[in-house]
Design a protein around this motif. Structure first.
Motif, mmCIF file in Angstrom:
data_model
loop_
_atom_site.group_PDB
_atom_site.id
_atom_site.type_symbol
_atom_site.label_atom_id
_atom_site.label_comp_id
_atom_site.label_asym_id
_atom_site.label_seq_id
_atom_site.Cartn_x
_atom_site.Cartn_y
_atom_site.Cartn_z
ATOM 1 N N VAL A 22 0.792 -1.236 0.046
ATOM 2 C CA VAL A 22 -0.007 0.008 0.014
ATOM 3 C C VAL A 22 0.771 1.342 0.055
ATOM 4 N N VAL A 23 2.108 1.175 0.851
ATOM 5 C CA VAL A 23 2.824 2.267 0.713
ATOM 6 C C VAL A 23 3.513 2.590 -0.486
ATOM 7 N N VAL A 24 3.974 1.741 -1.289
ATOM 8 C CA VAL A 24 4.435 1.721 -2.622
ATOM 9 C C VAL A 24 3.531 2.471 -3.639
ATOM 10 N N ILE A 25 2.279 1.951 -3.444
ATOM 11 C CA ILE A 25 1.131 2.520 -4.252
ATOM 12 C C ILE A 25 0.878 3.875 -3.974
ATOM 13 N N LEU A 26 0.847 4.010 -2.729
ATOM 14 C CA LEU A 26 0.676 5.669 -2.345
ATOM 15 C C LEU A 26 1.919 6.616 -2.904
ATOM 16 N N GLN A 27 3.022 6.111 -2.831
ATOM 17 C CA GLN A 27 4.287 6.667 -3.294
ATOM 18 C C GLN A 27 4.128 6.988 -4.963
ATOM 19 N N GLN A 28 3.697 5.891 -5.529
ATOM 20 C CA GLN A 28 3.604 5.940 -7.128
ATOM 21 C C GLN A 28 2.674 7.037 -7.497
ATOM 22 N N PHE A 29 1.574 7.225 -6.523
ATOM 23 C CA PHE A 29 0.532 8.363 -7.034
ATOM 24 C C PHE A 29 0.805 9.590 -6.359
ATOM 25 N N GLY A 30 2.117 9.890 -5.824
ATOM 26 C CA GLY A 30 2.624 11.143 -5.362
ATOM 27 C C GLY A 30 2.159 11.459 -3.606
ATOM 28 N N TYR A 31 1.659 10.534 -3.086
ATOM 29 C CA TYR A 31 1.278 10.679 -1.812
ATOM 30 C C TYR A 31 2.662 10.613 -0.692
ATOM 31 N N ASP A 32 2.830 11.712 0.091
ATOM 32 C CA ASP A 32 3.886 11.938 1.058
ATOM 33 C C ASP A 32 3.919 10.821 1.864
ATOM 34 N N ILE A 33 4.635 9.787 1.815
ATOM 35 C CA ILE A 33 4.812 8.771 3.065
ATOM 36 C C ILE A 33 5.930 7.871 2.804
ATOM 37 N N ASN A 34 6.801 7.701 3.726
ATOM 38 C CA ASN A 34 8.151 6.914 3.767
ATOM 39 C C ASN A 34 7.838 5.464 4.154
ATOM 40 N N LEU A 35 8.308 4.580 3.360
ATOM 41 C CA LEU A 35 8.136 3.247 3.798
ATOM 42 C C LEU A 35 8.876 2.899 5.094
ATOM 43 N N LYS A 36 9.934 3.244 5.584
ATOM 44 C CA LYS A 36 10.640 3.226 6.748
ATOM 45 C C LYS A 36 9.984 3.519 8.028
ATOM 46 N N THR A 37 9.074 4.855 8.008
ATOM 47 C CA THR A 37 8.396 5.340 9.186
ATOM 48 C C THR A 37 7.251 5.371 9.166
ATOM 49 N N THR A 39 3.376 4.258 9.635
ATOM 50 C CA THR A 39 2.481 3.504 10.577
ATOM 51 C C THR A 39 1.028 2.915 9.954
ATOM 52 N N LEU A 40 0.542 2.255 10.612
ATOM 53 C CA LEU A 40 -0.990 1.783 10.060
ATOM 54 C C LEU A 40 -1.915 2.829 9.902
ATOM 55 N N PRO A 41 -2.190 3.681 11.008
ATOM 56 C CA PRO A 41 -2.937 4.809 11.004
ATOM 57 C C PRO A 41 -2.684 5.888 9.860
ATOM 58 N N GLN A 42 -1.348 6.315 9.721
ATOM 59 C CA GLN A 42 -0.794 6.968 8.737
ATOM 60 C C GLN A 42 -1.531 6.274 7.387
ATOM 61 N N ILE A 43 -1.245 5.174 7.035
ATOM 62 C CA ILE A 43 -1.466 4.580 5.612
ATOM 63 C C ILE A 43 -3.001 4.646 5.594
ATOM 64 N N THR A 44 -3.553 4.411 6.741
ATOM 65 C CA THR A 44 -4.960 4.135 6.415
ATOM 66 C C THR A 44 -5.611 5.467 6.300
ATOM 67 N N LYS A 45 -5.223 6.715 6.671
ATOM 68 C CA LYS A 45 -6.010 8.016 6.576
ATOM 69 C C LYS A 45 -5.395 8.346 5.157
ATOM 70 N N LEU A 46 -4.256 8.000 4.848
ATOM 71 C CA LEU A 46 -3.953 8.363 3.249
ATOM 72 C C LEU A 46 -4.770 7.717 2.171
ATOM 73 N N VAL A 47 -5.092 6.367 2.489
ATOM 74 C CA VAL A 47 -5.804 5.590 1.675
ATOM 75 C C VAL A 47 -7.213 6.142 1.647
ATOM 76 N N TYR A 48 -7.783 6.241 2.771
ATOM 77 C CA TYR A 48 -9.100 6.715 2.776
ATOM 78 C C TYR A 48 -9.480 8.312 2.398
ATOM 79 N N THR A 49 -8.452 9.041 2.328
ATOM 80 C CA THR A 49 -8.523 10.263 2.017
ATOM 81 C C THR A 49 -8.402 10.374 0.147
#
Length: 183
Positions: A22-37, A39-49
């Motif tokens: 999911v983080v890789v997909i978010l990064q591919q579409f320009g969302y600001d998230i780092n794979l190493k840092t 968290t599940l809540p951060q990923i969930t918020k970006l996906v739902y947004t």
């Protein structure tokens, strides 16, 4: 509070099972998230947004494709589950105002967070059980090692007694032979 819909449950399960995908997909579409840092809540918020507020259809298609292929990189056409996810996302946007969207997003995020918390609690219980099991196995191995050490020490002592007895016996026989051969 409403129950999580089937689509939201699938989304939550996929985020929990494959957060790296999911983080890789978010990064591919320009969302600001780092794979190493991340968290599940951060990923969930970006996906739902992305799905419910931004109405990012290319992201939704890529995300759905990853869900269908279980996180594998595959270029299969959308199947009915994907179409239902995409159509429900699109239909949700058609009739809702911005405030309704935000409230719905907050509700979905809260339900997703509860779902993630439940799964994390289950994982913690499993990890604690496995830790206890490994502790018992380690204690068993330690006791087995001590038992083997005691047995080997006893055998070494017994061996020295046999070797010493054999040496004394051979010495006596050789002495008798030497005394008898002088005559």
């Amino acid at each position: 509070m409403d129950k999580t819909t089937a689509i939201d449950k699938k989304i939550n399960d996929f985020i929990y099972d494959k957060p790296d995908v999911v983080v890789v997909i978010l990064q591919q579409f320009g969302y600001d998230i780092n794979l190493k840092t991340a968290t599940l809540p951060q990923i969930t918020k970006l996906v739902y947004t992305a799905l419910y507020i931004s109405n990012d259809e290319p992201f939704a298609q890529a995300f759905e494709n990853a869900m269908v292929n279980d996180g594998e990189n595959n270029v299969l056409p959308l199947i009915p589950i994907g179409i239902s996810i995409l159509s429900s996302v699109v239909s949700g946007f058609l009739g809702a105002s911005e405030g309704d969207k935000n409230r719905e997003l907050q509700k979905k995020l809260a339900l997703a967070q509860l779902s993630m918390d439940e799964k994390l609690a289950e994982e913690k219980i499993r990890a604690d059980q496995e830790t206890a099991r490994l502790g018992i196995l380690a204690n068993t191995l330690l006791a087995y090692r001590n038992t083997l050490q005691k047995e080997s020490t006893a055998r070494i002592k017994d061996t020295w007694l046999y070797v010493t007895g054999l040496g004394i016996g051979l010495g006596i026989l050789f002495g008798v032979y030497l005394i008898g051969s002088k005559d």
